[in-house]
Motif scaffolding. Structure first.
Motif, short mmCIF file in Angstrom:
data_model
loop_
_atom_site.label_atom_id
_atom_site.label_comp_id
_atom_site.label_asym_id
_atom_site.label_seq_id
_atom_site.Cartn_x
_atom_site.Cartn_y
_atom_site.Cartn_z
N TRP A 117 11.67 11.00 2.91
CA TRP A 117 11.22 9.59 3.21
C TRP A 117 11.73 9.83 5.00
N SER A 118 10.90 8.85 5.70
CA SER A 118 11.36 8.61 7.21
C SER A 118 11.40 7.27 7.35
N ALA A 119 12.38 6.74 8.29
CA ALA A 119 12.71 5.36 8.24
C ALA A 119 12.35 5.03 10.02
N THR A 120 11.99 3.90 10.03
CA THR A 120 12.13 3.17 11.35
C THR A 120 12.32 1.75 11.41
N ILE A 121 13.24 1.36 12.21
CA ILE A 121 13.74 -0.13 12.27
C ILE A 121 12.70 -0.74 13.20
N TYR A 179 13.50 -2.45 8.14
CA TYR A 179 13.09 -1.13 8.09
C TYR A 179 11.93 -0.76 7.27
N GLN A 180 11.17 0.09 8.11
CA GLN A 180 9.80 0.72 7.60
C GLN A 180 10.00 2.17 6.82
N LEU A 181 9.64 2.32 5.80
CA LEU A 181 9.86 3.61 5.15
C LEU A 181 8.53 4.27 4.89
N LYS A 182 8.36 5.46 5.20
CA LYS A 182 7.25 6.05 4.74
C LYS A 182 7.37 7.57 4.21
N MET A 183 6.45 7.92 3.28
CA MET A 183 6.58 9.04 2.69
C MET A 183 5.58 10.17 3.31
N SER A 184 6.11 11.28 3.62
CA SER A 184 4.96 12.20 4.12
C SER A 184 4.13 12.51 2.94
N ALA A 185 2.89 12.76 3.54
CA ALA A 185 2.02 13.03 2.30
C ALA A 185 1.87 14.44 1.78
N HIS A 186 2.49 15.55 2.30
CA HIS A 186 2.85 16.55 1.68
C HIS A 186 4.04 16.83 0.46
N ASP A 187 5.01 15.71 0.89
CA ASP A 187 5.99 15.41 0.06
C ASP A 187 5.93 14.51 -1.08
N SER A 188 4.89 13.78 -0.81
CA SER A 188 4.84 12.36 -1.94
C SER A 188 4.39 13.04 -3.26
N THR A 189 3.66 13.99 -3.53
CA THR A 189 3.36 14.58 -4.84
C THR A 189 4.76 15.17 -5.42
N GLN A 190 5.32 16.03 -4.80
CA GLN A 190 6.56 16.64 -5.04
C GLN A 190 7.65 15.48 -5.73
N LYS A 216 0.98 -1.13 -0.11
CA LYS A 216 0.14 0.07 -0.04
C LYS A 216 0.95 1.35 0.20
N GLU A 217 0.93 2.04 1.02
CA GLU A 217 1.56 3.33 0.91
C GLU A 217 2.75 3.23 1.92
N THR A 218 3.36 2.04 2.27
CA THR A 218 4.36 1.61 3.13
C THR A 218 5.43 0.80 2.25
N THR A 219 6.67 1.15 2.26
CA THR A 219 7.77 0.67 1.67
C THR A 219 8.66 -0.09 2.93
N TYR A 220 9.02 -1.40 2.68
CA TYR A 220 9.73 -2.08 3.53
C TYR A 220 11.20 -2.55 2.95
N LEU A 275 17.92 1.73 -4.20
CA LEU A 275 16.71 2.22 -5.10
C LEU A 275 15.66 1.61 -4.65
N GLY A 276 14.39 2.09 -4.80
CA GLY A 276 13.37 1.65 -4.48
C GLY A 276 12.44 1.13 -5.84
N THR A 277 11.35 1.03 -5.73
CA THR A 277 10.51 0.70 -7.02
C THR A 277 10.38 1.94 -7.93
N PRO A 278 10.64 1.70 -9.22
CA PRO A 278 10.78 2.98 -10.09
C PRO A 278 9.41 3.35 -10.06
N ILE A 279 9.74 4.83 -10.11
CA ILE A 279 8.34 5.63 -9.88
C ILE A 279 7.97 6.18 -11.54
N THR A 280 6.75 5.93 -11.83
CA THR A 280 6.43 6.19 -13.22
C THR A 280 5.58 7.77 -13.11
#
Length: 441
Positions: A239-243, A278-289, A209-213, A321-326
């Protein structure tokens, strides 16, 4: 360390020794408890025999520990509680140059010896590390030469270098001096060594979903145990990271203590591994940018460790690198769906339309894809089949509610919701299928 020098007769010669910590001296023979030599495992089954055991042991041990006995027959017996470890009170100095690993600090003791029968003067000494990419100066006495080195004497110094490259390295030692005939001579000597990789890092990236591991597997390739002080993930911008650790059940007081005195993680020698998540999340404000810029860089790992006797090491991985962003001009997302959906009763689907470009888009029309009319529609729009939406400013969004109705019970899919730009006459990719459960009243 292999070394070489230019041909010719020289009064001076370099000797290079590596400075590293000693190792423990281990006694290889297996030692025995004296009690095991005179009693069996079942002696405590007999209460009478067990009662005589202390006096029997004392008399036997007294004989074994007799200082007048010079036969050395007690050398394989346990005399102290620490003897089973096999570690004596001695330390062993390095007997060879040893292996040098990436991330360590190379420390060398260099001695320049005068083997002639006369004094040499005005000695200019240089030491540098040469790799495939660069030359790094470690010592230069050009501005303050060594005044003299007497016959049979020497001049010693220590150099250090943080190893940051793999492969072949050369320690270049040079001396420019005046010999006994006041002739100016130049002595170069070369000492080669190889730098190996102490560990390998394998990563896997999964998106839920909206979370990257991010899973990182670290494998130890050295011949000594590595105690990992720090394996931190430094996230990239946005991005923000939590172990994620398995031991999250301890109390709050214990957690403060563990944060202050963190137990190092042991990765055993010769192929030992340890996994980090690690659990990586992107802030909603910065995801569009970030989607506008199209970057899929997640960050990098900072790894620090120590060996058995505390020698430190440090490595930094390349950018992961994560999943390529289209890149998409717009994004259609589901914000909320009715918690209860009944058969043939209208329900609401809350949607969000985001403009991910740097220009204004729209107006839009939202409808079901007409190309799927051959298949029976289980979920359809309740009312007008097309919903009009106003223009959306650059990097902005609009949210709206779509009234739907379901015609079959059970788990059903909402498919084919598409967006059409009426000004540019362009259709965008449909909303990903959404599963719902349809129940009776």
């Amino acid at each position: 360390m292999s070394g070489g020098s230019a041909q010719g007769s020289h009064s001076l010669a370099f000797r290079v020794m590596r400075l590293c910590k000693p190792s423990f001296h281990v006694d290889p023979p297996l030692r025995l408890d004296p009690v095991d030599l005179i009693v069996g495992e079942d002696i405590f089954d007999d209460p009478i025999a067990a009662s005589h055991l202390p006096s029997l042991i004392d008399s036997h041990v007294t004989k074994l520990n007799d200082s007048s006995d010079l036969s050395y027959r007690t050398r394989f017996l346990l005399h102290d509680s620490s003897d089973p470890m096999g570690l004596s009170s001695l330390l062993v100095l390095p007997q060879s140059f040893g292996a040098i690993y990436l991330g360590e600090t190379f420390c060398s003791y260099i001695s320049i010896n005068n083997s002639s029968n006369f004094e040499v003067k005005d000695v200019v000494i240089k030491a540098e590390i040469q790799t495939e990419r660069q030359r790094i100066l470690l010592l230069d006495t050009t501005k303050s030469p060594v005044e003299s080195i007497r016959a049979g004497g020497r001049y010693d110094f220590i150099v250090e270098h943080d190893v940051k490259e793999l492969g072949s390295h050369t320690l270049v030692c040079t001396a420019l001096y005046n010999d006994g005939d006041s002739e100016r001579k130049y002595l170069p000597q070369f000492f080669k060594f190889n730098v190996a990789n102490p560990l390998s890092v394998r990563t896997k990236v999964r998106v839920v979903k909206e979370t990257t591991y991010l899973e990182a597997c670290i494998e130890n390739h050295t011949k000594s145990n590595l105690f990992m002080d720090q394996v931190d993930f430094e996230p990239a911008q946005y991005w923000s990271a939590t172990i994620l650790n398995a031991d999250k059940h301890h109390s709050h007081s214990n957690s403060q203590t563990k944060d202050t005195f963190k137990q190092p993680i042991l990765i055993r020698s010769g192929g030992g591994i340890h996994n980090y998540l690690y659990q990586l999340k992107m802030s909603a404000h910065d995801s569009t940018q970030m989607k506008v810029e199209g970057s899929n860089i997640l960050g990098k790992l900072q790894i620090t460790w120590r060996t058995n006797l505390g020698e430190p090491g440090r490595l930094q991985t390349q950018q992961i690198l994560g999943t390529p962003i289209t890149h998409r001009d717009i994004e259609l997302q589901v914000l909320e769906v009715s918690s209860v959906i009944n058969l043939e009763r209208p329900f609401s689907l809350h949607l969000k339309l985001t403009n991910q470009t740097d220009r204004e888009l729209g107006p839009f029309e939202v409808s079901f894809d007409q190309n799927g009319l051959r298949e029976e529609k289980v979920v359809m729009i309740n009312g007008l089949q097309t919903m009009a939406l106003p223009q959306v400013a650059a990097s902005n969004y609009t949210d709206f509610h779509l009234n739907l109705i379901a015609t079959k019970l059970g788990v059903q899919r909402i498919t084919g919701i598409t967006v059409f730009d009426t000004r540019e006459k362009k259709s965008y990719d449909p909303l990903p299928d959404l599963e719902i459960f349809v129940d009776l009243d």
